[in-house]
Every structure is written in C-alpha cells, then in structure tokens.
Write an enzyme that holds these catalytic residues in place. Structure first.
Site, mmCIF file in Angstrom:
data_model
loop_
_atom_site.group_PDB
_atom_site.id
_atom_site.type_symbol
_atom_site.label_atom_id
_atom_site.label_comp_id
_atom_site.label_asym_id
_atom_site.label_seq_id
_atom_site.Cartn_x
_atom_site.Cartn_y
_atom_site.Cartn_z
ATOM 1 N N HIS A 10 9.110 -3.513 3.587
ATOM 2 C CA HIS A 10 8.641 -3.746 2.215
ATOM 3 C C HIS A 10 9.824 -4.088 1.296
ATOM 4 O O HIS A 10 9.743 -4.982 0.459
ATOM 5 C CB HIS A 10 7.986 -2.482 1.633
ATOM 6 C CG HIS A 10 6.769 -2.007 2.352
ATOM 7 N ND1 HIS A 10 6.732 -0.834 3.057
ATOM 8 C CD2 HIS A 10 5.522 -2.535 2.447
ATOM 9 C CE1 HIS A 10 5.527 -0.644 3.553
ATOM 10 N NE2 HIS A 10 4.764 -1.665 3.209
ATOM 11 N N LYS A 32 4.671 -10.005 9.417
ATOM 12 C CA LYS A 32 4.120 -9.007 10.339
ATOM 13 C C LYS A 32 2.583 -9.037 10.307
ATOM 14 O O LYS A 32 1.935 -8.871 11.323
ATOM 15 C CB LYS A 32 4.620 -7.624 9.956
ATOM 16 C CG LYS A 32 3.922 -6.584 10.755
ATOM 17 C CD LYS A 32 4.521 -5.239 10.582
ATOM 18 C CE LYS A 32 3.631 -4.229 11.227
ATOM 19 N NZ LYS A 32 2.324 -4.167 10.553
ATOM 20 N N ASP A 33 2.022 -9.241 9.112
ATOM 21 C CA ASP A 33 0.558 -9.342 8.976
ATOM 22 C C ASP A 33 0.213 -10.829 8.949
ATOM 23 O O ASP A 33 -0.158 -11.387 7.914
ATOM 24 C CB ASP A 33 0.113 -8.612 7.712
ATOM 25 C CG ASP A 33 0.421 -7.130 7.796
ATOM 26 O OD1 ASP A 33 -0.362 -6.399 8.404
ATOM 27 O OD2 ASP A 33 1.483 -6.705 7.298
ATOM 28 N N LEU A 76 6.675 3.173 1.548
ATOM 29 C CA LEU A 76 7.557 2.009 1.696
ATOM 30 C C LEU A 76 8.671 2.238 2.710
ATOM 31 O O LEU A 76 9.210 3.327 2.827
ATOM 32 C CB LEU A 76 8.163 1.657 0.325
ATOM 33 C CG LEU A 76 7.148 1.337 -0.774
ATOM 34 C CD1 LEU A 76 7.871 0.956 -2.060
ATOM 35 C CD2 LEU A 76 6.195 0.222 -0.355
ATOM 36 N N HIS A 77 9.005 1.156 3.427
ATOM 37 C CA HIS A 77 10.103 1.167 4.397
ATOM 38 C C HIS A 77 10.924 -0.099 4.170
ATOM 39 O O HIS A 77 10.635 -0.897 3.267
ATOM 40 C CB HIS A 77 9.544 1.259 5.819
ATOM 41 C CG HIS A 77 8.479 0.261 6.135
ATOM 42 N ND1 HIS A 77 8.715 -1.093 6.145
ATOM 43 C CD2 HIS A 77 7.151 0.411 6.402
ATOM 44 C CE1 HIS A 77 7.609 -1.732 6.435
ATOM 45 N NE2 HIS A 77 6.625 -0.847 6.585
ATOM 46 N N GLY A 121 4.648 -10.234 4.163
ATOM 47 C CA GLY A 121 5.375 -10.130 5.423
ATOM 48 C C GLY A 121 4.662 -10.869 6.539
ATOM 49 O O GLY A 121 3.433 -10.789 6.671
ATOM 50 N N MET A 166 0.838 -1.203 0.000
ATOM 51 C CA MET A 166 0.000 0.000 0.000
ATOM 52 C C MET A 166 0.875 1.256 0.000
ATOM 53 O O MET A 166 0.411 2.347 0.309
ATOM 54 C CB MET A 166 -0.926 0.004 1.212
ATOM 55 C CG MET A 166 -1.910 -1.162 1.171
ATOM 56 S SD MET A 166 -3.423 -0.836 2.076
ATOM 57 C CE MET A 166 -2.803 -0.639 3.720
ATOM 58 N N GLY A 167 2.161 1.087 -0.336
ATOM 59 C CA GLY A 167 3.051 2.242 -0.439
ATOM 60 C C GLY A 167 3.541 2.736 0.907
ATOM 61 O O GLY A 167 3.463 2.017 1.902
ATOM 62 N N SER A 180 4.173 1.315 7.966
ATOM 63 C CA SER A 180 3.932 2.621 7.328
ATOM 64 C C SER A 180 3.256 3.564 8.315
ATOM 65 O O SER A 180 3.424 4.780 8.233
ATOM 66 C CB SER A 180 3.041 2.454 6.096
ATOM 67 O OG SER A 180 3.651 1.582 5.180
HETATM 68 P P1 AMP Z 1 1.390 -2.926 3.465
HETATM 69 O O1 AMP Z 1 1.931 -1.873 2.558
HETATM 70 O O2 AMP Z 1 1.351 -2.512 4.898
HETATM 71 O O3 AMP Z 1 0.112 -3.529 2.962
HETATM 72 O O4 AMP Z 1 2.451 -4.096 3.430
HETATM 73 C C1 AMP Z 1 2.830 -4.709 2.231
HETATM 74 C C2 AMP Z 1 3.581 -5.970 2.552
HETATM 75 O O5 AMP Z 1 4.745 -5.645 3.325
HETATM 76 C C3 AMP Z 1 2.744 -6.933 3.392
HETATM 77 O O6 AMP Z 1 2.977 -8.255 2.946
HETATM 78 C C4 AMP Z 1 3.291 -6.715 4.786
HETATM 79 O O7 AMP Z 1 3.148 -7.836 5.631
HETATM 80 C C5 AMP Z 1 4.762 -6.451 4.486
HETATM 81 N N1 AMP Z 1 5.375 -5.734 5.608
HETATM 82 C C6 AMP Z 1 4.886 -4.646 6.251
HETATM 83 N N2 AMP Z 1 5.687 -4.316 7.286
HETATM 84 C C7 AMP Z 1 6.698 -5.221 7.300
HETATM 85 C C8 AMP Z 1 7.849 -5.430 8.129
HETATM 86 N N3 AMP Z 1 8.111 -4.637 9.171
HETATM 87 N N4 AMP Z 1 8.666 -6.452 7.839
HETATM 88 C C9 AMP Z 1 8.407 -7.278 6.775
HETATM 89 N N5 AMP Z 1 7.341 -7.137 5.960
HETATM 90 C C10 AMP Z 1 6.496 -6.122 6.216
#
Ligand code: AMP
Length: 294
Positions: free
Chosen positions: A46, A162-163, A42-43, A160, A39-40, A198
């Site tokens: 991601h 994390k989710d 980015l860190h 990730g 969802m952008g 994020s």
């Molecule tokens: P999001 O943009 O939050 O939807 O995350 C996109 C992908 O990045 C998802 O598969 C998350 O689980 C993964 N992600 C988010 N935060 C982390 C993290 N701290 N470490 C590893 N993967 C992550």
C-alpha cells in the site's frame, strides 16, 4: 513533480462532503490530487502506492474503508484485519495529506439497509475468475470506487497490479467516467516471493509456508512461456502441479490474454499472457498474478 506538504499534520476526514470540499479546495489552488483507495491494515505494498502518489502529484489523499459490498461472506468481513492507529501513523509518515475514512451509511445516506443498495456492474472484465469465485465482489468494488472517484476528483488514482482483474475493472470505470488516470503499480513481495497482503497476518506459520508456493507456480508458468509454451491448458497444469499440496485449495490457476478478456478460460494458443492464481489456505483466500510476456 514537487510534492507540497499542505499541513503539518495529516488531515483525517470522515464525511464524504468534507472530503469533497477539501479536495475541491486543493484543485482550486491548482494542486493535482493523487488518490490511493485502501481497506487499511496497511503494508509496504500500500505504502508504495502512497509514495508514488505523493511523488507524482502536489497533494496525496488515501482512503481507508473496508467495503462491506465487496465481501460475499459476513465472517470474512468480520475477520478482515483492522489497525487504524498504525495505518494513520504510516500514512502520515509517508507524506499523505488527507485520509478519508467514510462509512457505508455516509456514502449512501438515503439507504437504511445494505441490501437496498443497487450495485453498479463491474462490466465485461468482471466476468470469470474473481467474478466466478466471488460473485458480486467486483460489482461491490465498482460501486464504492465510483463514489470515491466522485468524492475525491483526483487527477490520478493508484492501484496495485496484485489485484489484476480489479485494475481492469477500475480502468473501465475511469474511462466511462472520463477521469481519473489509473496508475497500476507493481506488486510488492516478501523475500520469499509471497505477495504482501493484509490477509497474510491471518496465516499460521505452516499456512504461510504453503502460501509461499504461489509465486514459484507463477514463475514456473513464466519459464514455460519463455520456452515457447502457449497452450492455456498446459500452462494451467504446470501451475496446478506446483500448487498440489495438502491444505492448499486452488480456486483457479489460469493464464489469460489480458487484452482479450473472456468469461471462460481461453482454449486457443495465447498471444499475450497473464498468469492468475487464487487459493484458499484454511480460512484465508489469497490471489496473485504475473505477466508472462514481458
Ligand atoms: P486493499 O487494501 O487490499 O484493498 O488494497 C489497496 C490497494 O493496494 C489496491 O490497489 C491493491 O491492489 C494494492 N495492493 C495490495 N497489496 C499490494 C502489494 N503487495 N503490492 C502492491 N500493491 C498492493
């Protein structure tokens, strides 16, 4: 596997049809596509997924799409951090070949009102925890992820840990669709242990200090597990004690057997354990989890 940079510049596509065409051309020339949906904002969490997708495939594709179907609350959707310029630069510098940024309307051209979209069910792993505290959230994830999987036709998709509950739901979806392989990647954390998210940029300094209590609570559960504690109620109480802090509202702090997901907390001693926490700090909701038996 050797990663081949297919274009000097990363390709940026907005239309699902064009994205599907690009992906199909990659497959026709024998490339395997690794796909990272995001969802952008980015860190490094991601980007760890992007690096892995690049290393394990011959083409890497990412999507940036803030999916309105997975937000229960319009204010949360509006407040979600956005930084497209930085995201594109980071994806490019990490070797991504194509980024896809479609809108909801492009995914559902036949529908004029978001409320008319019939969401898919997240299935059995969608119940309890996130399913309880964010009703409809995992159905919204499933609905978009299914479209993304069909658009990209990736060999592997990277999510990730994390989710955690989301990884269970998308693994079910991929199994039902017959593709792609779901690769679950470890959680990237700050030195303090706080999982990168994020949403962390939305925390004030004080709120961030409170958020840094989440990881010690997970570690306390793991210590108790290592000492032989298997009672889900007592493991939950250990985490709740660590999280008892003004300004930190716990939605759940539970240990579940990831292989036997049920909608209610388990009452009998656990064989395997995944500790999962969701808290609200001010207007920010954070989740984290830790495997206890590895
Ligand atoms: P999001 O943009 O939050 O939807 O995350 C996109 C992908 O990045 C998802 O598969 C998350 O689980 C993964 N992600 C988010 N935060 C982390 C993290 N701290 N470490 C590893 N993967 C992550």
């Amino acid at each position: 596997m050797q990663h081949v940079i297919l274009f000097d510049a990363m390709l940026h596509l907005d239309s699902p049809t064009e994205a599907a065409r690009w992906c199909s051309a990659q497959r026709d020339r024998g490339s395997t596509i690794g796909f990272v949906p995001t969802m952008g904002a980015l860190h490094s969490g991601h980007l760890s997924l992007v690096t892995r997708a690049c290393n394990e495939n011959t083409a890497c594709c990412a999507s940036i799409f803030i999916n309105p179907l997975q937000f229960e609350d319009a204010e949360d959707y509006d407040a979600y951090p956005r930084d497209t310029e930085s995201d594109l630069a980071l994806l490019k510098s990490h070797g991504c070949d194509m980024v896809f940024m479609g809108s909801l309307h492009q995914f559902f051209p036949e529908i004029s009102d978001i409320n008319e979209i019939k969401t898919l069910s997240a299935g059995p792993h969608g119940s309890g925890l996130e399913g309880q505290f964010r009703p409809g959230h995992l159905d919204g994830v499933t609905t978009i992820v299914e479209r993304l999987f069909r658009t990209v036709g990736a060999a592997r998709v990277y999510f990730g840990e994390k989710d955690f509950q989301q990884t269970l739901v998308v693994s079910d979806l991929a199994r039902d669709m017959g593709y792609p392989e779901v690769v679950v990647c470890p959680t990237v954390r700050e030195d303090s242990g706080l999982a990168l998210s994020s949403r962390n940029v939305l925390l004030s300094t004080d709120e961030k200090t409170r958020a840094q209590r989440i990881y010690p609570a997970l570690l306390a559960a793991r210590d108790a597990w290592s000492s032989g504690e298997r009672d889900p109620g007592r493991l939950s109480a250990i985490m709740m004690e660590c999280l008892s802090l003004d300004g930190l509202v716990v939605e759940y702090a539970e240990v579940r057997d990831p292989g036997h997901w049920i909608s209610e907390p388990q009452a009998t001693p656990l064989e395997h354990g995944q500790a999962l926490i969701a808290v609200r700090i001010g207007s920010v909701r954070l989740i984290d989890n830790l495997r206890l038996d590895q």
